[in-house]
Design an enzyme around this catalytic site. Structure first.
Site, mmCIF file in Angstrom:
data_model
loop_
_atom_site.group_PDB
_atom_site.id
_atom_site.type_symbol
_atom_site.label_atom_id
_atom_site.label_comp_id
_atom_site.label_asym_id
_atom_site.label_seq_id
_atom_site.Cartn_x
_atom_site.Cartn_y
_atom_site.Cartn_z
ATOM 1 N N ASP A 1 8.373 -6.840 2.054
ATOM 2 C CA ASP A 1 8.681 -5.410 2.243
ATOM 3 C C ASP A 1 9.824 -4.994 1.314
ATOM 4 O O ASP A 1 9.846 -3.890 0.774
ATOM 5 C CB ASP A 1 9.091 -5.163 3.705
ATOM 6 C CG ASP A 1 8.752 -3.767 4.210
ATOM 7 O OD1 ASP A 1 8.370 -2.911 3.392
ATOM 8 O OD2 ASP A 1 8.884 -3.533 5.419
ATOM 9 N N HIS B 1 10.600 -3.432 13.972
ATOM 10 C CA HIS B 1 10.635 -3.420 12.491
ATOM 11 C C HIS B 1 11.183 -2.047 12.089
ATOM 12 O O HIS B 1 10.445 -1.066 12.023
ATOM 13 C CB HIS B 1 9.211 -3.649 11.976
ATOM 14 C CG HIS B 1 9.040 -3.608 10.489
ATOM 15 N ND1 HIS B 1 8.781 -4.731 9.727
ATOM 16 C CD2 HIS B 1 9.053 -2.583 9.612
ATOM 17 C CE1 HIS B 1 8.653 -4.393 8.463
ATOM 18 N NE2 HIS B 1 8.805 -3.089 8.362
ATOM 19 N N HIS C 1 13.090 0.586 9.638
ATOM 20 C CA HIS C 1 13.625 1.021 8.337
ATOM 21 C C HIS C 1 14.853 1.886 8.632
ATOM 22 O O HIS C 1 14.978 2.470 9.716
ATOM 23 C CB HIS C 1 12.549 1.752 7.534
ATOM 24 C CG HIS C 1 11.528 0.807 6.975
ATOM 25 N ND1 HIS C 1 11.528 0.405 5.657
ATOM 26 C CD2 HIS C 1 10.497 0.147 7.561
ATOM 27 C CE1 HIS C 1 10.534 -0.455 5.455
ATOM 28 N NE2 HIS C 1 9.883 -0.628 6.602
ATOM 29 N N CYS D 1 7.956 1.386 1.833
ATOM 30 C CA CYS D 1 6.505 1.297 1.685
ATOM 31 C C CYS D 1 6.056 2.280 0.620
ATOM 32 O O CYS D 1 6.388 3.467 0.687
ATOM 33 C CB CYS D 1 5.824 1.610 3.015
ATOM 34 S SG CYS D 1 4.037 1.645 2.874
HETATM 35 P P1 HMG Z 1 -9.993 -0.311 -1.376
HETATM 36 O O1 HMG Z 1 -9.854 0.292 -2.736
HETATM 37 O O2 HMG Z 1 -10.577 0.532 -0.290
HETATM 38 O O3 HMG Z 1 -10.760 -1.719 -1.434
HETATM 39 O O4 HMG Z 1 -8.547 -0.795 -0.918
HETATM 40 P P2 HMG Z 1 -12.247 -2.078 -1.752
HETATM 41 O O5 HMG Z 1 -12.658 -3.084 -0.717
HETATM 42 O O6 HMG Z 1 -13.067 -0.844 -1.927
HETATM 43 O O7 HMG Z 1 -12.109 -2.829 -3.161
HETATM 44 C C1 HMG Z 1 -11.674 -2.129 -4.313
HETATM 45 C C2 HMG Z 1 -11.032 -3.080 -5.281
HETATM 46 O O8 HMG Z 1 -9.909 -3.718 -4.668
HETATM 47 C C3 HMG Z 1 -11.951 -4.216 -5.742
HETATM 48 O O9 HMG Z 1 -11.545 -4.565 -7.063
HETATM 49 C C4 HMG Z 1 -11.577 -5.360 -4.841
HETATM 50 O O10 HMG Z 1 -11.812 -6.634 -5.416
HETATM 51 C C5 HMG Z 1 -10.075 -5.145 -4.699
HETATM 52 P P3 HMG Z 1 -12.279 -3.952 -8.358
HETATM 53 O O11 HMG Z 1 -13.715 -4.324 -8.177
HETATM 54 O O12 HMG Z 1 -12.044 -2.450 -8.300
HETATM 55 O O13 HMG Z 1 -11.574 -4.624 -9.489
HETATM 56 N N1 HMG Z 1 -9.548 -5.695 -3.450
HETATM 57 C C6 HMG Z 1 -8.592 -6.643 -3.384
HETATM 58 N N2 HMG Z 1 -7.898 -7.289 -4.343
HETATM 59 C C7 HMG Z 1 -6.984 -8.195 -3.942
HETATM 60 N N3 HMG Z 1 -6.731 -8.486 -2.624
HETATM 61 C C8 HMG Z 1 -7.409 -7.860 -1.653
HETATM 62 C C9 HMG Z 1 -8.383 -6.899 -2.016
HETATM 63 N N4 HMG Z 1 -9.230 -6.112 -1.299
HETATM 64 C C10 HMG Z 1 -9.942 -5.397 -2.193
HETATM 65 N N5 HMG Z 1 -7.138 -8.149 -0.374
HETATM 66 C C11 HMG Z 1 -7.118 -2.227 0.324
HETATM 67 C C12 HMG Z 1 -8.339 -1.353 0.369
HETATM 68 C C13 HMG Z 1 -6.772 -2.568 1.760
HETATM 69 C C14 HMG Z 1 -7.418 -3.482 -0.468
HETATM 70 C C15 HMG Z 1 -5.954 -1.439 -0.357
HETATM 71 O O14 HMG Z 1 -5.812 -0.205 0.260
HETATM 72 C C16 HMG Z 1 -4.636 -2.175 -0.312
HETATM 73 O O15 HMG Z 1 -4.483 -3.205 -0.947
HETATM 74 N N6 HMG Z 1 -3.642 -1.645 0.453
HETATM 75 C C17 HMG Z 1 -2.387 -2.326 0.638
HETATM 76 C C18 HMG Z 1 -1.276 -1.342 0.739
HETATM 77 C C19 HMG Z 1 0.006 -2.064 1.011
HETATM 78 O O16 HMG Z 1 0.166 -3.233 0.712
HETATM 79 N N7 HMG Z 1 0.989 -1.326 1.600
HETATM 80 C C20 HMG Z 1 2.268 -1.868 1.869
HETATM 81 C C21 HMG Z 1 2.276 -2.836 3.004
HETATM 82 S S1 HMG Z 1 2.247 -2.073 4.621
HETATM 83 C C22 HMG Z 1 3.924 -1.714 4.957
HETATM 84 O O17 HMG Z 1 4.758 -1.817 4.089
HETATM 85 C C23 HMG Z 1 4.301 -1.344 6.366
HETATM 86 C C24 HMG Z 1 4.991 -2.493 7.122
HETATM 87 O O18 HMG Z 1 6.153 -2.960 6.439
HETATM 88 C C25 HMG Z 1 5.375 -2.023 8.534
HETATM 89 C C26 HMG Z 1 6.151 -0.709 8.538
HETATM 90 O O19 HMG Z 1 7.212 -0.610 7.878
HETATM 91 O O20 HMG Z 1 5.662 0.211 9.202
HETATM 92 C C27 HMG Z 1 4.043 -3.697 7.296
HETATM 93 MG MG MG Z 2 8.070 -2.014 6.542
#
Ligand code: HMG
Ligand code: MG
Length: 297
Positions: free
Chosen positions: A13, A204, A206, A237
């Protein structure tokens, strides 16, 4: 006094929102120092799309450099089956799925509705169980959402229950944009603790509005025994406008030790670690305690 557990989320994070790519060697040095300061759970990365969060693209390399069979746990975020398979290939022992109590945030963050995300997580959970991997569940926007404003405690309870019922061993409740104050946090905890045992909940927070320490103090009073925090107060985030850093681990440790709780963490070493990562990122230490304990020249 009771032991309070800290989940260090700095390497994930804390760094995920950094614009400049942080070198692998810096990430590994950060994790080594955190471990040496006594942190026993260190969230090490995220197996998410590198197009969405470029900073986490080297998470496999991070995991491969760590001792995943030792006493320190190194969970990673996993949004879907694809991420799980990549994490399993690195020998991961623990992952976290991450959902939200806000429909709009869910769409912006993981490109899925809440209902669809829960279906994805069911699949991840089944495969993780067969691989003997523990799963933690996050709920974001537990007090407020950058797109929808106030979030009703009942919405949080519904998502937290769904994650708990599908087998998450702990539910981390994320005040993603740091808008909570003790009264709103306690109202949310009250609703959630009707459906998930309090000892299975984590906070958690912030620190966008400087309320995180007050919220943690209130949550301890409500029986919460696990808190997520980020060394030097790094973090945010990328899909939550206004989400500044996580509460700083050194500020939380100072609070906990002052209250007489055990953490097993060496505050001086932790402050050194905050200084190390802040220098590596070219900025001042973001925590009050880090600044207060800075050596005088
Ligand atoms: P999408 O575009 O809907 O995915 O994203 P898709 O299934 O349609 O696939 C599209 C492309 O993404 C494809 O690649 C897949 O291979 C690739 P392309 O053919 O275009 O080259 N792909 C992946 N690549 C690597 N690893 C994977 C993966 N899945 C698909 N796992 C997805 C959907 C969920 C992947 C996207 O929206 C994403 O990665 N989101 C993550 C966002 C994120 O990390 N946010 C920050 C973390 S959450 C946070 O900080 C909150 C927290 O701290 C708590 C709080 O504070 O509240 C936890
Ligand atoms: Mg967070």
């Amino acid at each position: 006094m009771a032991h309070i557990k800290i989940v260090e989320v700095g390497p994930r994070d804390g760094l995920q929102n950094e614009k400049q790519l942080v070198p692998l060697s810096t990430k590994l040095e950060l994790i080594r120092r955190l471990r040496d300061a006594g942190l026993t759970t260190i969230e090490a990365g995220a197996f998410v799309s590198p197009k969405w969060v470029p900073q986490m693209a080297d998470s496999a390399e991070v995991l491969k450099a760590l001792d995943l069979s030792g006493p320190v746990s190194y969970p990673v975020l996993v949004p879907n089956d694809q991420g799980l398979e990549a994490a399993l290939a690195c020998g991961v022992k623990e992952i976290a799925v991450f959902g939200a109590a806000s429909e709009t945030f869910s769409q912006k963050n993981i490109n899925a509705s809440i209902a669809d995300s829960l279906k994805r997580f069911e699949s991840v959970m089944a495969r993780a169980a067969s691989a003997n991997v523990r799963v933690r569940g996050y709920v974001s926007c537990v007090v407020g959402c950058p797109y929808e404003g106030k979030i009703a405690p009942q919405q949080v309870a519904t998502v937290a229950k769904a994650l708990y019922d599908m087998g998450c061993y702990e539910i981390s409740l994320g005040d993603t944009i740091g808008v909570g104050t003790p009264n709103t946090v306690l109202a949310m905890l009250e609703a959630v603790s009707h459906v998930v045992p309090t000892e299975r909940l984590a906070g958690h927070f912030h620190d966008t509005y400087g309320m995180a320490i007050a919220n943690i103090h209130a949550a301890i009073g409500a029986g919460i025994g696990t808190f997520d925090s980020s060394v030097a107060g790094l973090g945010g985030c990328p899909y939550a406008r206004g989400a500044s850093g996580n509460v700083a681990t050194e500020d939380v440790v100072y609070l906990l030790h002052g209250l007489g709780h055990e953490t097993g963490i060496d505050l001086a070493r932790l402050v050194d670690t905050a200084r190390f990562i802040s220098a590596a990122l070219g900025r001042e230490v973001g925590s009050r305690v880090g600044r207060a304990l800075a050596p005088t020249e």
